[in-house]
Write a protein that holds these residues in place. Structure first.
Motif, PDB file in Angstrom:
ATOM      1  N   SER A  94       0.923  -1.294   0.066  1.00  0.00           N
ATOM      2  CA  SER A  94      -0.037  -0.213   0.002  1.00  0.00           C
ATOM      3  C   SER A  94       1.044   1.097   0.083  1.00  0.00           C
ATOM      4  CB  SER A  94      -0.965  -0.064   1.146  1.00  0.00           C
ATOM      5  OG  SER A  94      -1.809  -1.063   1.144  1.00  0.00           O
ATOM      6  N   THR A  95       1.962   1.121   0.817  1.00  0.00           N
ATOM      7  CA  THR A  95       2.864   2.425   0.813  1.00  0.00           C
ATOM      8  C   THR A  95       3.366   2.525  -0.680  1.00  0.00           C
ATOM      9  OG1 THR A  95       3.141   1.959   3.216  1.00  0.00           O
ATOM     10  CG2 THR A  95       4.868   3.256   2.070  1.00  0.00           C
ATOM     11  N   LEU A  96       3.847   1.535  -1.252  1.00  0.00           N
ATOM     12  CA  LEU A  96       4.663   1.656  -2.526  1.00  0.00           C
ATOM     13  C   LEU A  96       3.628   2.307  -3.494  1.00  0.00           C
ATOM     14  CD1 LEU A  96       6.684  -1.587  -2.536  1.00  0.00           C
ATOM     15  CD2 LEU A  96       7.384   0.568  -2.344  1.00  0.00           C
ATOM     16  N   PHE A  97       2.632   1.775  -3.577  1.00  0.00           N
ATOM     17  CA  PHE A  97       1.360   2.382  -4.669  1.00  0.00           C
ATOM     18  C   PHE A  97       1.082   3.816  -4.277  1.00  0.00           C
ATOM     19  CE2 PHE A  97       0.599  -2.340  -5.187  1.00  0.00           C
ATOM     20  CZ  PHE A  97       1.114  -2.369  -6.512  1.00  0.00           C
ATOM     21  N   THR A  98       1.232   4.302  -3.203  1.00  0.00           N
ATOM     22  CA  THR A  98       1.007   5.758  -2.964  1.00  0.00           C
ATOM     23  C   THR A  98       2.490   6.560  -2.955  1.00  0.00           C
ATOM     24  OG1 THR A  98       1.004   5.243  -0.526  1.00  0.00           O
ATOM     25  CG2 THR A  98      -1.213   5.402  -1.743  1.00  0.00           C
ATOM     26  N   ALA A 142       5.442   8.430  -4.375  1.00  0.00           N
ATOM     27  CA  ALA A 142       5.896   9.091  -5.803  1.00  0.00           C
ATOM     28  C   ALA A 142       7.267   8.672  -5.974  1.00  0.00           C
ATOM     29  CB  ALA A 142       6.041  10.658  -5.541  1.00  0.00           C
ATOM     30  N   ALA A 143       8.164   8.318  -5.227  1.00  0.00           N
ATOM     31  CA  ALA A 143       9.398   7.670  -5.731  1.00  0.00           C
ATOM     32  C   ALA A 143       9.154   6.264  -6.407  1.00  0.00           C
ATOM     33  CB  ALA A 143      10.348   7.702  -4.223  1.00  0.00           C
ATOM     34  N   PHE A 144       8.291   5.488  -5.779  1.00  0.00           N
ATOM     35  CA  PHE A 144       8.158   4.228  -6.341  1.00  0.00           C
ATOM     36  C   PHE A 144       7.650   4.338  -7.857  1.00  0.00           C
ATOM     37  CE2 PHE A 144       5.300   0.577  -7.432  1.00  0.00           C
ATOM     38  CZ  PHE A 144       5.948  -0.374  -7.446  1.00  0.00           C
ATOM     39  N   TRP A 145       6.960   5.033  -8.108  1.00  0.00           N
ATOM     40  CA  TRP A 145       6.306   5.690  -9.438  1.00  0.00           C
ATOM     41  C   TRP A 145       7.217   5.929 -10.257  1.00  0.00           C
ATOM     42  CZ3 TRP A 145       2.536   2.709 -11.036  1.00  0.00           C
ATOM     43  CH2 TRP A 145       1.482   2.314 -10.172  1.00  0.00           C
ATOM     44  N   GLN A 146       8.229   6.976  -9.675  1.00  0.00           N
ATOM     45  CA  GLN A 146       9.371   7.466 -10.401  1.00  0.00           C
ATOM     46  C   GLN A 146      10.585   6.443 -10.803  1.00  0.00           C
ATOM     47  OE1 GLN A 146      11.259  10.660  -8.621  1.00  0.00           O
ATOM     48  NE2 GLN A 146      12.516  11.149 -10.506  1.00  0.00           N
ATOM     49  N   SER A 147      10.421   5.328 -10.088  1.00  0.00           N
ATOM     50  CA  SER A 147      11.400   4.366 -10.268  1.00  0.00           C
ATOM     51  C   SER A 147      10.856   3.296 -11.203  1.00  0.00           C
ATOM     52  CB  SER A 147      11.593   3.467  -9.127  1.00  0.00           C
ATOM     53  OG  SER A 147      10.589   2.956  -8.444  1.00  0.00           O
ATOM     54  N   ILE A 148       9.383   3.246 -11.372  1.00  0.00           N
ATOM     55  CA  ILE A 148       8.672   2.517 -12.469  1.00  0.00           C
ATOM     56  C   ILE A 148       8.950   3.329 -13.665  1.00  0.00           C
ATOM     57  CG2 ILE A 148       6.349   1.682 -13.201  1.00  0.00           C
ATOM     58  CD1 ILE A 148       7.578   0.030 -11.051  1.00  0.00           C
TER      59      ILE A 148
END
Length: 301
Positions: A66-70, A72-78
């Motif tokens: 849940s933390t990952l999907f919210t 911004a850093a995770f989506w930037q890495s994606i």
């Protein structure tokens, strides 16, 4: 109506199965210890908050996900990972295919070019990264020297977020060309030469032969290198660590490097495990889609 097998045949089959398992046991043990167990352990840790040593402390369920999907850093890495894959995989295959077509020609001294085209396969990621680091150097690098020679201003290749991902991708393409070239060259040399002889007699052009004979006959090899290149692109780590360390401003912080930073720099093993599980699922799904959608277009002899 089922017919019972004689006891001797049953014993023979059981004996054969036991013998087969005995011969396979070293591989099964290695496979289990170094692949299955780490995978299961990673899935397990993704549901826990851990200490700096990776020891589970508290069950958090899907909290890390849940933390990952919210985040911004995770989506930037994606985004960085997708961009890196799109830049490296098609370009590597296209360049390697062009070089393989050239090296497959019956010309005097072509062996020298075959050796040169495959030379990158014999170089380590560390050595290759150091070479490209010097080439990208803003003061003495060959790329900025060329830009200055044509009257353009120099570029901070590895320090500018606009160029960093492209720079690392170009270095990765160069590193991967040797392996892809050798595989494609082997596929080209296995094509039946009588097909080209018949096409020459019919008076077909080179480009027609390429479209109607070479590409269809080479499609199993192209399918193989496509899958391998895609998986390798998602697992790229060494050159990113040496050239940019995920920067600048996370422009090259691909998912594998994000996992490394979370696990070994931030000591957040639970979050790193969750990212590793998501990466595994993504690669698994993409590989399945390739087999489902692309393999039907592969022409097996």
């Amino acid at each position: 109506m089922t017919v019972a097998l004689p006891r001797e045949k049953v014993r023979t089959r059981l004996s054969d199965a036991a013998s087969g398992l005995l011969y396979l046991s070293p591989s099964i043990i290695l496979f289990g210890v170094f692949l299955v167990y780490p995978l299961l352990r990673t899935i397990y840790l993704s549901f826990f908050r851990t200490d700096t040593q990776g020891t589970p402390l508290e069950f958090v369920g899907v909290g890390h996900y849940s933390t990952l999907f919210t985040s911004a850093a995770f989506w930037q890495s994606i985004q960085a990972t997708v961009g890196f894959v799109l830049l490296t995989v098609p370009l590597t295959i296209l360049i390697a295919l062009g070089l393989a077509l050239l090296a497959n020609e019956k010309l005097k001294g072509i062996g020298i070019f075959r050796t040169a085209f495959s030379a990158t396969m014999g170089m380590s990621v560390a050595a290759s990264s150091v070479i490209w680091m010097f080439m990208y150097n803003p003061s003495i690098g060959i790329f900025n020297r060329f830009l200055e020679a044509v009257g353009a201003s120099g570029v901070q290749w590895l320090l500018d977020p606009q160029y960093a991902l492209l720079s690392v991708s170009l270095a990765t393409v160069w590193m991967n060309i040797g392996f892809t070239f050798l595989i494609l060259l082997g596929g080209l040399q296995n094509i039946d030469r009588t097909l080209y002889e018949s096409a020459d007699i019919a008076g077909t052009s080179y480009w027609t032969q390429l479209r109607a004979i070479t590409i269809p006959m080479l499609s199993p090899t192209l399918f193989f290198v496509g899958i391998i290149s895609l998986i390798n692109a998602f697992q790229t780590f060494g050159q990113i660590d040496l050239l940019t360390k995920g920067g600048p401003t996370n422009a090259t912080n691909v998912i594998v490097y994000a996992i490394y930073k979370d696990a070994f720099i931030n000591y957040n093993v639970g979050s790193a495990s969750a990212q590793a599980v998501l990466l595994f699922i993504a690669v698994l799904l993409l590989t399945w889609l390739q087999f489902k959608l692309v393999e039907r277009k592969v022409h097996y002899q």
